[in-house]
Design a protein around this motif. Structure first.
Motif, mmCIF file in Angstrom:
data_model
loop_
_atom_site.group_PDB
_atom_site.id
_atom_site.type_symbol
_atom_site.label_atom_id
_atom_site.label_comp_id
_atom_site.label_asym_id
_atom_site.label_seq_id
_atom_site.Cartn_x
_atom_site.Cartn_y
_atom_site.Cartn_z
ATOM 1 N N UNK A 48 -9.901 8.612 83.755
ATOM 2 C CA UNK A 48 -10.805 9.672 83.292
ATOM 3 C C UNK A 48 -12.218 9.134 83.075
ATOM 4 N N UNK A 49 -12.319 7.971 82.420
ATOM 5 C CA UNK A 49 -13.632 7.396 82.152
ATOM 6 C C UNK A 49 -14.308 6.965 83.444
ATOM 7 N N UNK A 50 -13.560 6.382 84.361
ATOM 8 C CA UNK A 50 -14.134 5.935 85.635
ATOM 9 C C UNK A 50 -14.663 7.121 86.435
ATOM 10 N N UNK A 90 -15.685 21.847 77.246
ATOM 11 C CA UNK A 90 -15.599 23.035 76.412
ATOM 12 C C UNK A 90 -16.306 24.228 77.023
ATOM 13 N N UNK A 91 -17.461 23.983 77.632
ATOM 14 C CA UNK A 91 -18.186 25.068 78.302
ATOM 15 C C UNK A 91 -17.396 25.594 79.488
ATOM 16 N N UNK A 93 -8.859 22.580 80.540
ATOM 17 C CA UNK A 93 -8.011 22.378 79.366
ATOM 18 C C UNK A 93 -7.074 21.202 79.540
ATOM 19 N N UNK A 94 -6.487 21.061 80.726
ATOM 20 C CA UNK A 94 -5.596 19.931 81.001
ATOM 21 C C UNK A 94 -6.373 18.613 80.923
ATOM 22 N N UNK A 95 -7.590 18.602 81.467
ATOM 23 C CA UNK A 95 -8.417 17.388 81.416
ATOM 24 C C UNK A 95 -8.733 17.008 79.971
ATOM 25 N N UNK A 151 -5.584 15.547 78.354
ATOM 26 C CA UNK A 151 -5.294 14.198 78.841
ATOM 27 C C UNK A 151 -6.189 13.157 78.175
ATOM 28 N N UNK A 152 -7.476 13.459 78.067
ATOM 29 C CA UNK A 152 -8.399 12.507 77.450
ATOM 30 C C UNK A 152 -8.054 12.305 75.976
ATOM 31 N N UNK A 153 -7.889 13.416 75.251
ATOM 32 C CA UNK A 153 -7.615 13.322 73.813
ATOM 33 C C UNK A 153 -6.278 12.645 73.552
ATOM 34 N N UNK A 154 -5.246 12.995 74.329
ATOM 35 C CA UNK A 154 -3.921 12.420 74.113
ATOM 36 C C UNK A 154 -3.899 10.932 74.424
ATOM 37 N N UNK A 155 -4.523 10.523 75.538
ATOM 38 C CA UNK A 155 -4.523 9.105 75.895
ATOM 39 C C UNK A 155 -5.276 8.272 74.864
ATOM 40 N N UNK A 156 -6.398 8.778 74.369
ATOM 41 C CA UNK A 156 -7.159 8.036 73.367
ATOM 42 C C UNK A 156 -6.379 7.955 72.055
ATOM 43 N N UNK A 157 -5.721 9.036 71.667
ATOM 44 C CA UNK A 157 -4.923 9.010 70.440
ATOM 45 C C UNK A 157 -3.762 8.027 70.544
ATOM 46 N N UNK A 158 -3.104 7.998 71.695
ATOM 47 C CA UNK A 158 -1.998 7.055 71.886
ATOM 48 C C UNK A 158 -2.491 5.612 71.841
ATOM 49 N N UNK A 159 -3.660 5.361 72.423
ATOM 50 C CA UNK A 159 -4.231 4.018 72.345
ATOM 51 C C UNK A 159 -4.576 3.656 70.904
ATOM 52 N N UNK A 160 -5.069 4.637 70.146
ATOM 53 C CA UNK A 160 -5.361 4.384 68.740
ATOM 54 C C UNK A 160 -4.117 4.066 67.942
#
Length: 305
Positions: A35-37, A257-258, A279-281, A284-293
């Motif tokens: 996602x970041x790349x 969000x827009x 919404x899926x994107x 994915x970003x929020x879930x992956x970052x939370x799991x890494x946290x």
């Protein structure tokens, strides 16, 4: 040589071993990296430039994904109401969401860590004053505080350009997130200031500012890094919420969000892909970052291993 030895110690350490032995953390890291790349190099990775008005074709508006009837291989995830490629819009939108999220977390961390160090090390009235501010901030929902700050900023700068609008949005999110850092760092600092190495530094005449910066701060950064990782996801979701409500990033630079807000108008008319994919994107970003946290919290805390 110093860099090589540091990398060697890292790969031989417990954190890297914990990462390699956690399939969930590895999967989350891969998703977050992709996602970041794609967001960082959208100009080179995206098949189209969705914000180049000269390249848009209104005849291609509202095309479904490529695997559906009437879909086109030219637009893998379909197009929106203006003929923009959804896949390309996701990459450009994710860049803005990640930028706002990371910038707001960095600003929150600077404010919160600084005030937390000051409150925990000095104590007394300074500590009481800062903590009462934290209590007031925590008594209001963060999204309402962000809405208030963003609304005041837009009222003060009604004709603000995009850069200033981004700064107002980042400030609005930051001023709702610094409290967690301040309370976390304050608690850790109160523990560290009573230890022998701090007392020894005071005896030999080291200034309080140098003690906080050189001795106490490095020992309280562990919980801060874990909190910052989790707060990135919260900041991205807050930005998406504000943008969905129409008070987030400028319309000329749409974020996830827009895109969700725009696609929401077509959700019940059959063009579900316009809002579902952003919404899926975001998920994915929020879930992956939370799991890494969560993994980082366990890896840095020996009691949770």
């Amino acid at each position: 040589m110093a860099t090589t030895s540091a990398l060697t110690r890292f790969f031989d350490g417990d954190v890297w071993h914990s990462f390699r032995s956690s399939p969930v953390a590895m999967l989350a890291a891969v998703i977050a990296f992709v996602c970041v790349f794609c967001a960082a190099f959208a100009e080179f990775v995206a098949p189209h430039n969705p914000f180049d008005l000269a390249s848009l074709e209104l005849m291609d508006a509202r095309l479904p994904p490529a695997w559906m009837d009437e879909g086109s291989r030219k637009y893998l995830l379909g197009t929106d109401d203006q003929g923009r490629d959804i896949l390309s819009a996701l990459m450009y939108g994710a860049r803005i969401s990640l930028f706002v999220g990371l910038a707001s977390v960095l600003l929150s961390m600077l404010i919160g860590v600084g005030l937390g160090l000051l409150a925990g090390f000095v104590g007394g009235r300074v500590d009481a004053f800062i903590m009462r501010i934290c209590d007031v901030m925590l008594s209001f929902p963060s999204i309402l505080v962000a809405l208030l700050i963003d609304g005041v900023g837009r009222a003060i700068f009604p004709n603000a350009h995009d850069t200033l609008a981004f700064m107002v949005l980042i400030l609005a999110i930051s001023l709702t997130g610094w409290v967690q850092y301040a309370r976390t760092v304050r608690g850790s600092t109160m523990v560290e200031r009573s230890k022998e190495y701090v007392q020894a530094a005071r005896v030999i005449g080291v200034s309080p500012l140098r003690i906080m910066r050189k001795h106490v701060l490095p020992n309280v950064l562990g919980p801060v890094l874990v909190l910052a990782t989790i707060q990135v996801a919260s900041a991205i979701i807050t930005e998406a919420t504000l943008s969905f409500l129409g008070v987030g990033v400028p319309p000329t630079s749409p974020s996830l969000g827009t895109l969700i807000r725009v696609g929401n108008d077509f959700l019940f008319s059959g063009e579900w892909w316009i809002t579902i994919w952003p919404g899926v994107m975001l998920v994915l970003i929020a879930l992956s970052v939370n799991l890494l946290g969560d993994w980082l919290r366990d890896a840095l805390n020996p009691r949770l291993r």
